[in-house]
Write a protein that holds these residues in place. Structure first.
Motif: not given
Length: 993
Positions: A359, A428-429, A431-433, A436-438, A525-526, A528
Motif C-alpha cells: 500500500s 487495473l487490478r 496497478l491497483w494491487g 494504490a494506497t489501501k 475493476h470498479w 470487482r
C-alpha cells in the motif's frame, strides 16, 4: 551467422568464470554479446537484406541421406524473433546485475544457463532444417528446467521445474513424430521446402502430422490445456520470468505457428485446432488473472491470455493477420518483460508480491509507478502506446479477413473483445494491487511492507525503463517496425499498398471497440467486489494442475506395478528370462527360414584351437570355483586368450586394448572383492545348478548357430574391406581401428565417452552418497621421502611395512609406463595404440602407484580432480567435433598437416588428435574416480570403522577401569567405616570399663 552463434556459445562457456571472477558486474559484460547480435540483425533490416525473400544462409552438409544437415537460414521472420531474443536477452542480463545478491557459485551456473538459453533460442529461429530446429527446441526445455529450479532447495521450485519439463518435453516428442511423419509424406525437411510445397490438403496423414506438430508448439506457448505449467514456473527468479516466460521461450510456439500458418491454413484441421484453443486460452487466462493476489501470478495468467490471443490471430495465415500477430508479439514482449521486472524490483526491495501487503508504493516510488502505468496501459491497449496499435491491427484484420467468413469471424471478434476487456480489468487490478494506497485488511496495515522496503536502484529500473520508452516510441512512430515487418510479409505474401501499422486510422469500428474495451475493463475493476461472487472457489472445468498431479500419480502407480510384475528383484530370474528369449526367438526364426548352405571353418591354424580350448576350460573352471578372487582371475584368462585370438587375426590394436582393459577390470574387481568374504557359498538346491548349466549350454549353442547363419547370409562384400583405404584417404591414418574411433565413426565414440562419464558419476555418487566428491587440484610432485622410493610419506604403518622391492619396481616402471602411454597416444593414428590405449596404459600406471602406496601415493601422483579431468576431455572431443563447422565442413571433419620438426623429421598431425586427447583424459579421469571411490574412499571408511571400533574398545576399557576404581573406592570406604565403627565401639567399651 555462425560467428554470432559461436560467440553466444563462447559467452555461455566463459560466463561462470566471469561471474566467479568479477561477481554481478560480469552480467553487464555478458550482455554485450546478445547486444552485438541485436545490432547485427538490425543492420541487416536497415540494409533491406530480407526483402525479396532474402536471407542470411549457412549450410554445413552432414548425413544428407538422413536429412541431418546443419542448415541455418535467417530470413525476415527469424530475424524479427531474433530481435526479441537478443535484445531482451541483453536487457535481462543487465537487470540481473541489479537484481541478484546471491552467492557467486550459484550465479555462475545461472549466468551460463541464461546465455545458453539465448543461444538455443537464436539457433531455434535461425534453423532451416526441421530436425536441427527440434534439437534447439529441446535444449530450451532443458535449460528452462535448470533456470526454473534456481532455488533448488525449495520444493515449490523443484516441482515447477519438473512440471515445465514434463509438459514441454512431452509436447516436443509429439512434435518430433509429427516432423518425421510430415517429412516422410511430403519430402519437406526444411522450412524452405515447406514454403514451396503446394499440396498439403491432398497429402495423406497430413492432419495427423499437423496435430502432432501443434502439440509441441502449443504446449511450449502454454496454450490450454497445457497452460498450467506457466503460472507454476513463476517459482523461478524474476529475470527468468521476464525473459523465458514472457519474451523468449513461450514465443517459440508462436514462431512455429507463424512459420507454418501461411502454408498450413488450407488444411481444415489447422484453423479448428489452433484458433479455437487460442481463443479459449485467451478467455481462460484473463479470467484466472482476476483471481490472483500474487503480482507475478497476475502477470503469469495474463501472459497465458496474451499467448492465446497471439496464437489465434497468427494461425489465420493471411498477410493482415500475420502483421497483427507480429505487432502483438513485439508489444507483448515489451510491456510484459517490463512489468515482470517491475514486480521483481518490488519483491526485491519489499520482500513481498502479495497485493494485500502492499500500500502506498505509488507515492514512495513514483518513477517505478510511472514505468508500470505506461507498460500496463500498453498491455491493456490504451492509446497512444504500441499495445493499442497492435490491438487495433488485430481487430481490423479480424473484421476484414476473407479466410474467416461468416460466423467464425464474428465469434473470434466477440472473443477478442471479451478477452481484451478482461485484459483491461486485470491490468487495473495489477496497478491497483501494487501501487494504490489501501485501507487495513483483516486488521493488518498493508503499508508495513512498503515502509520497510529498500530504495529501488538503477540496476532494477534501467531495463524496464528502456522497454517502456520503446513502447511509447513505437506507439507514436510505428512505421520503422512496420517496415521491418514488410520485409518478411512481402517475401511471403507479396507486396501490398497501405498495409502499414499506424496509431490513427480515423474513426472506425475498431476504434469504437477499443473504447468499449477500455470502458468495460474499468467497470469490471470498479465492480470487482461484485465480480468476486462469480469467481467460484473450484474451477468449473476442473483444475488442470490437479489433473496433472493425478496423471503423474497414475503413471507412477502403473510403473510400480509393472516393475513389481516384471522385475522380481532376482538377478538370476532376470538373466534366465533374457537368455531364454535369446534362445527361443532366433532359433524360431531360423527354423522358419532357410537352413541350407551352412559353411564354417573350425580354425585357420592350430593356435586358434589351443586358445579356444583354454577359453572353454577357464569358463568351466570359473563356474565351479568357490573362491571369488580365483574366479575373477580365471575369467580374466578368457579375456587374455581372446586378445591372443585378436592378434592371430591380424588385429594388434584390438589385442592391445583387450589386454589393457582386462587388466584394469581385474583390478577393479579386486578393489571390490577385498571388502567381501573370500568364498561364495551356494545356498540353492543343486537342481538349480544343473538348470543353470543347461541354460548356459543352450545359450552358447544358440549364439554359435546364429553366428554361423549370419556369416553365411552375407551376399555382398563386407565394408571392412574398404575401411583401410577409407582410413588412409579420409582420416590420413594407417591404423584403421583408431581412425574408425576418432574419425569415421567418431560420433559413436563421442556418445560412448559421454555415457562413460555419466556412469562414472553415478558409481561415485553411490559410494560417496551425500558427500561431495570434488576436490582441489594442485601440481603433481614426485619426490623421495626419507629412505623410501615413492612420493608418499612414511608416517603410516602401511608405508613402513611396504616391500622395498615393490617401491623400487613401481618407481622404475611408472615413468616408463607414462612414456609408453604418450607413445601409444601419438603413434596410434598409424600404428597400434591411440588415445584409448594410451589412456589405459596411463591408468595402469596410476593403479600401480595406488597398489604400491595406497591413497597417499595416489594423492602425490596426480592430485587433480577427476571430474575436471573428464570434463576437459569431453570438452576437447566436443571442440574437435564442432570446430570444422565454422569452416564450412561437416562436424568431425579431419584436417591434416605434416610439419617438418628438426632432429625428428616429418610428422603426421591430424586434427583427430584433439579428439583422441579428449578420450585419453576421460580414461585417466575415469581411473581416478575408480581409485578414489572403490579404493581410497573404501579404505578411508574401513579405517574410520576400525578407528571407531578402537575408540569403542578404549571407551569400554576406560569405563571398566572407572567402574573398577569406583568399586575399589567403595570397598575402601566401607572398610574405613567398618574400622571407624570398630574403633568407636572399642572406645565406648573402654570408657564404660
Amino acid at each position: 551467422m555462425l560467428v554470432l552463434l559461436g560467440a553466444l556459445i563462447a559467452a555461455s562457456v566463459v560466463a561462470p568464470l566471469l561471474i566467479m571472477r568479477m561477481g554481478r558486474p560480469a552480467f553487464g559484460i555478458l550482455a554485450l554479446v546478445p547486444s552485438a547480435g541485436f545490432v547485427w540483425t538490425l543492420v541487416h533490416f536497415l540494409r533491406g537484406t530480407f526483402t525479396d525473400s532474402g536471407a542470411v544462409e549457412r549450410t554445413v552438409e552432414w548425413m544428407p541421406s538422413a536429412n541431418l544437415s546443419f542448415s541455418l537460414r535467417l530470413d525476415g521472420l527469424g530475424a524479427l524473433f531474433s530481435l526479441i531474443i537478443l535484445g531482451m536477452g541483453a536487457l535481462v542480463l543487465v537487470y540481473c546485475w541489479g537484481y541478484f545478491d546471491g552467492t557467486r557459485r550459484r550465479l555462475a551456473m545461472f549466468a551460463a544457463q541464461m546465455v545458453g538459453f539465448a543461444t538455443a533460442m537464436f539457433g531455434l529461429v535461425a534453423a532451416d532444417n526441421f530436425l536441427l530446429m527440434y534439437v534447439f527446441w529441446e535444449i530450451t526445455s532443458i535449460l528452462s528446467y535448470l533456470l526454473v529450479s534456481y532455488y533448488a532447495e525449495r520444493a515449490s521450485s523443484r516441482r515447477a521445474a519438473q512440471q515445465a519439463l514434463m509438459v514441454t518435453a512431452l509436447g516436443g516428442l509429439s512434435m518430433l513424430m509429427g516432423i518425421i511423419l510430415l517429412g516422410r509424406q511430403t519430402g519437406a525437411w526444411t522450412f524452405s521446402d515447406i514454403a514451396a510445397y503446394q499440396h498439403f490438403a491432398q497429402t495423406p496423414f497430413v492432419t495427423v502430422a499437423i496435430v502432432l506438430i501443434l502439440a509441441g508448439a502449443l504446449t511450449k506457448s502454454a496454450i490450454a490445456p497445457a497452460h498450467f505449467w506457466l503460472p507454476g514456473a513463476m517459482a523461478a527468479p524474476t529475470p527468468v520470468s521476464a525473459y523465458l516466460h514472457s519474451a523468449a521461450m513461450v514465443k517459440a510456439g508462436i514462431y512455429l505457428v507463424a512459420r507454418l500458418a501461411p502454408s498450413m491454413y488450407e488444411v481444415a484441421t489447422w484453423h479448428v485446432v489452433v484458433i479455437s484453443l487460442g481463443v479459449f486460452t485467451m478467455l481462460l487466462g484473463g479470467w484466472m488473472a482476476l483471481k490472483q493476489r500474487d503480482l507475478k501470478l497476475v502477470l503469469a495468467y495474463g501472459t497465458v491470455s496474451q499467448l492465446g490471443f497471439i496464437t489465434s490471430i497468427a494461425a489465420v495465415g493471411s498477410r493482415e493477420a500475420m502483421q497483427a500477430a507480429l505487432a502483438l508479439t513485439f508489444a507483448h514482449s515489451l510491456f510484459k518483460a517490463a512489468l515482470f521486472m517491475v514486480v521483481g524490483a518490488i519483491d526485491h526491495c519489499s520482500g513481498t508480491r502479495d497485493i494485500t501487503k502492499l500500500s502506498g508504493l505509488g507515492r514512495k516510488e513514483p518513477f517505478l509507478f510511472g514505468i508500470a502505468i505506461i507498460s500496463g496501459l500498453s498491455m491493456a491497449g490504451v492509446p497512444p502506446l504500441f499495445g493499442f496499435v497492435a490491438k487495433e491491427a488485430v481487430l481490423e484484420a479480424t473484421m476484414h479477413e476473407e479466410l474467416l467468413a461468416g460466423m467464425p469471424r464474428n465469434m473470434m471478434l466477440v472473443a477478442y473483445v471479451l478477452g481484451s476487456i478482461l485484459t483491461m480489468a486485470y491490468t487495473l487490478r495489477f496497478l491497483w494491487g501494487a501501487f494504490a494506497t489501501k485501507q487495513e485488511v483483516n486488521g493488518t496495515e498493508p503499508a508495513e511492507a512498503v515502509a520497510k522496503m529498500h530504495p529501488v536502484t538503477m540496476g532494477l529500473w534501467l531495463s524496464p525503463a528502456l522497454l517502456t520508452a520503446l513502447t511509447v516510441v513505437l506507439g507514436v512512430f510505428p512505421k520503422p517496425l512496420s517496415a521491418a515487418f514488410d520485409q518478411h510479409l512481402n517475401s511471403t505474401f507479396g507486396p501490398k499498398e497501405h498495409s502499414e501499422l499506424a496509431l490513427w486510422h480515423g474513426f472506425s469500428v475498431a476504434l469504437g471497440l477499443s473504447m468499449l474495451i477500455i470502458v468495460g475493463g474499468i467497470v469490471m475493476h470498479w465492480q470487482r467486489q461484485v465480480l468476486v461472487k462469480w469467481q467460484f472457489p473450484y474451477p468449473a472445468l476442473g483444475n488442470a494442475d490437479d489433473a496433472y498431479d493425478s496423471v503423474i500419480a497414475l503413471l507412477r502407480q502403473l510403473s510400480l506395478r509393472t516393475t513389481a510384475t516384471t522385475q522380481r528383484g532376482s538377478l538370476q530370474l532376470n538373466l534366465t528370462v533374457i537368455f531364454a528369449t535369446l534362445m527361443l526367438l532366433p532359433v524360431a526364426m531360423l527354423i522358419k527360414g532357410d537352413l541350407t548352405d551352412i559353411r564354417m571353418i573350425v580354425a585357420e591354424n592350430p593356435w586358434q584351437i589351443v586358445a579356444a580350448v583354454i577359453i572353454m576350460v577357464a569358463a568351466v573352471a570359473a563356474t565351479v570355483t568357490a573362491n571369488r578372487l580365483s574366479a575373477v582371475i580365471i575369467v580374466g584368462v578368457t579375456g587374455y586368450t581372446l586378445a591372443f585370438i585378436f592378434a592371430l587375426h591380424g588385429a594388434p590394436d584390438l589385442a592391445l586394448t583387450q589386454l589393457l582393459t582386462e587388466t584394469i577390470v581385474m583390478v577393479i574387481f579386486m578393489l571390490v572383492l577385498r571388502r567381501m568374504p573370500a568364498s561364495a557359498e551356494w545356498k540353492q538346491d543343486p537342481k538349480m545348478g544343473r538348470l543353470r548349466a543347461w541354460l548356459s549350454v543352450g545359450t552358447g549353442l544358440t549364439v554359435t548357430v546364429v553366428a554361423m547363419f549370419a556369416i553365411n547370409a552375407r551376399q555382398s562384400k563386407p565394408i571392412s574391406e574398404f575401411m583401410p583405404d577409407l582410413a588412409k584417404e579420409i582420416g590420413h591414418g594407417a591404423n584403421t581401428v583408431n581412425v574408425l574411433l576418432v574419425d569415421l565413426r567418431a560420433w559413436d565414440t563421442f556418445g560412448e565417452i559421454t555415457v562413460i562419464i555419466i556412469a562414472a558419476l553415478g558409481v561415485v555418487s553411490l559410494i560417496y552418497r551425500t558427500q561431495s566428491f570434488g576436490r582441489e587440484s594442485r601440481r603433481p610432485t614426485l619426490r623421495v621421502t626419507g629412505r623410501r622410493w615413492l612420493a608418499a610419506g612414511v608416517e603410516s604403518e602401511q608405508a613402513l611395512n611396504r616391500s622395498l622391492m615393490i617401491d623400487v619396481s613401481t618407481r622404475v616402471l611408472f615413468p616408463s609406463m607414462v612414456a609408453l602411454s604418450f607413445y601409444f597416444f601419438f603413434a596410434g593414428h598409424n600404428a597400434p595404440g591411440g588415445g584409448f590405449a594410451g589412456g589405459l596404459v596411463a591408468a595402469l600406471a596410476l593403479i600401480l602407484r595406488y597398489l604400491a602406496g595406497g591413497r597417499a601415493e595416489l594423492e602425490e601422483t596426480l592430485p587433480i580432480d577427476a571430474g575436471r579431468t573428464m570434463g576437459t576431455g569431453l570438452f576437447l572431443s566436443a571442440l574437435a567435433a564442432v570446430t570444422p563447422m565454422f569452416f564450412g565442413h561437416p562436424p568431425l571433419t579431419s584436417g591434416y598437416t605434416s610439419p617438418e620438426i628438426p632432429l625428428i623429421g616429418k610428422v603426421s598431425l591430424p586434427s583427430a588428435l584433439v579428439f583422441d586427447a579428449g578420450v585419453y583424459l576421460i580414461v585417466v579421469g575415469l581411473t581416478l574416480y575408480i581409485l578414489n571411490s572403490l579404493g581410497a574412499k573404501l579404505d578411508e571408511e574401513e579405517e574410520m570403522r576400525k578407528q571407531r571400533a578402537r575408540d569403542r574398545a578404549r571407551s569400554l576399557a576406560r569405563q571398566q577401569r572407572q567402574r573398577t576404581a569406583k568399586q575399589k573406592a567403595q570397598r575402601a570406604q566401607r572398610k574405613e567405616k567398618k574400622q571407624a565403627a570398630t574403633a568407636s565401639t572399642a572406645a565406648t567399651t573402654g570408657k564404660e570399663k
